[in-house]
Scaffold this active site. Sequence first.
Site, PDB file in Angstrom:
ATOM      1  N   GLN A   1     -10.129   9.976 -55.160  1.00  0.00           N
ATOM      2  CA  GLN A   1     -10.584  11.354 -54.999  1.00  0.00           C
ATOM      3  C   GLN A   1     -11.430  11.800 -56.192  1.00  0.00           C
ATOM      4  OE1 GLN A   1      -6.564  12.635 -54.500  1.00  0.00           O
ATOM      5  NE2 GLN A   1      -6.734  12.873 -52.290  1.00  0.00           N
TER       6      GLN A   1
ATOM      7  N   LYS B   1     -10.254   9.552 -44.686  1.00  0.00           N
ATOM      8  CA  LYS B   1      -9.673   8.544 -45.582  1.00  0.00           C
ATOM      9  C   LYS B   1      -8.159   8.719 -45.714  1.00  0.00           C
ATOM     10  CE  LYS B   1     -10.186   6.395 -50.106  1.00  0.00           C
ATOM     11  NZ  LYS B   1     -10.917   6.381 -51.390  1.00  0.00           N
TER      12      LYS B   1
ATOM     13  N   CYS C   1      -4.418  17.696 -52.367  1.00  0.00           N
ATOM     14  CA  CYS C   1      -3.228  18.423 -51.912  1.00  0.00           C
ATOM     15  C   CYS C   1      -2.349  18.851 -53.081  1.00  0.00           C
ATOM     16  CB  CYS C   1      -2.425  17.571 -50.929  1.00  0.00           C
ATOM     17  SG  CYS C   1      -1.788  16.029 -51.628  1.00  0.00           S
TER      18      CYS C   1
END
Length: 426
Positions: free
Chosen positions: A139, A211, A73
């Site tokens: 990530q 997740k 993001c």
Amino acid sequence: MPEVTFALEIFGTITMHKNGTKDISKFFIAGINYRKTDAEMRGRFALSPDQYETLLKQAPEFGVQETFVVSTCNRTEIYGFADEPMQLEQLLCSQTEGSMEEFKARAYVKKGKAAIDHLFHVGGGLDSQILGDYEIVGQIKQAAKTAKQQQRIHAFTERLVNCMLQASKAIKNNTRLSDGTVSVSFAAVQFIREHVKQIRNKKIVLLGTGKFGRNTCKNLVDYLGTKNITLINRTEEKAAALAEELGLFSAPIEALSEKIAEADIILVATNSAEPTILKQQLAGTQRKLVIDLSIPNNVEASAAELPNVTLVNVDELSKLKDETLARREAEVPKAKEIITEHTAEFMDWYQMRKHVPVLKAVKTKLKEIHTSPLYITLQPHHTACSKADEKIQKVINCMASKMKEQNQRGCYYIEAINEFIATGTE
């Protein structure tokens, strides 16, 4: 002289091996992040799992050797080996909605040691939109794992990512940079707590139980003191399993519009390329707080025009500041010291790895020298291979130490040969 003949042979072998050595000056990172782009623009360069898989398969067509992409993001960054960073940029943009022109206008590019330092700062939480947010570590790890499965990560990049993970762990264990709970998902909880009264009486819907959605859900339960939460996911079994685990409710995706109409608070943590909640689904209902945690945005932007809707995205959430963040900022110098230590260790490994082909080539040639008729003639005390191997290894070890300490190679080739021939195998 025999030494010269042997040296020329070694130089030929060394040159062949040097050509296959990774050149760190060809390692680049090209990316955009929250500093120069808003959530909408970052969404244009976000990659879905299918897009990422296609990108990895097509990498050789763009002249990219090793690569992985971090798409979150807060950022989209592509790392890899190429002759020029433009090759990485073209590869990334081949799979995104955003154009090459849009990317280059906002992108940053780093190479070599600077690119390595950048990855360590990102993984250490120092470059997160909310300082110390460690969700990025998982990530990066997943991005690298996917790339390795597609054979797009080899020794250099795998070692780099592993060293970064070690540095991140050391920062977490030895500093207070991660003290408190500050992440985008927790910022959403803070926002709800500050703007909504009587939380226990409010109906909450969470769309997306991957997740990130799972972490958000646990924060809702832990910090809001409510279980009046309904979970919805495209794969119904995932939502049902998490709901059962936490004592919540779940509903099938077909009931989304109905549950939206009933909800007071809606959180969206999906990764769809298109909006999953539309303006028309929110119109004509009671007042709602809608928090879009997705990149690209998964709530139709025009929903913010509705008088009954307060729409908040990740950029607005990241502006929240509190005492926890102030304490974290004081820990930044310690974190940077840890990063410096671990990047130095990685560079030491890289420097020695550059020498490995050369050392192997010299070792092979010294073994050939030991069995050559000319050498046997010159060495009246010529002995068995086992003793020669021990002598050769000592010469190679000495050569490796000098190469590491002084970072000079050429003079050591002849020196190693001279040392071996001069001392013989007595």
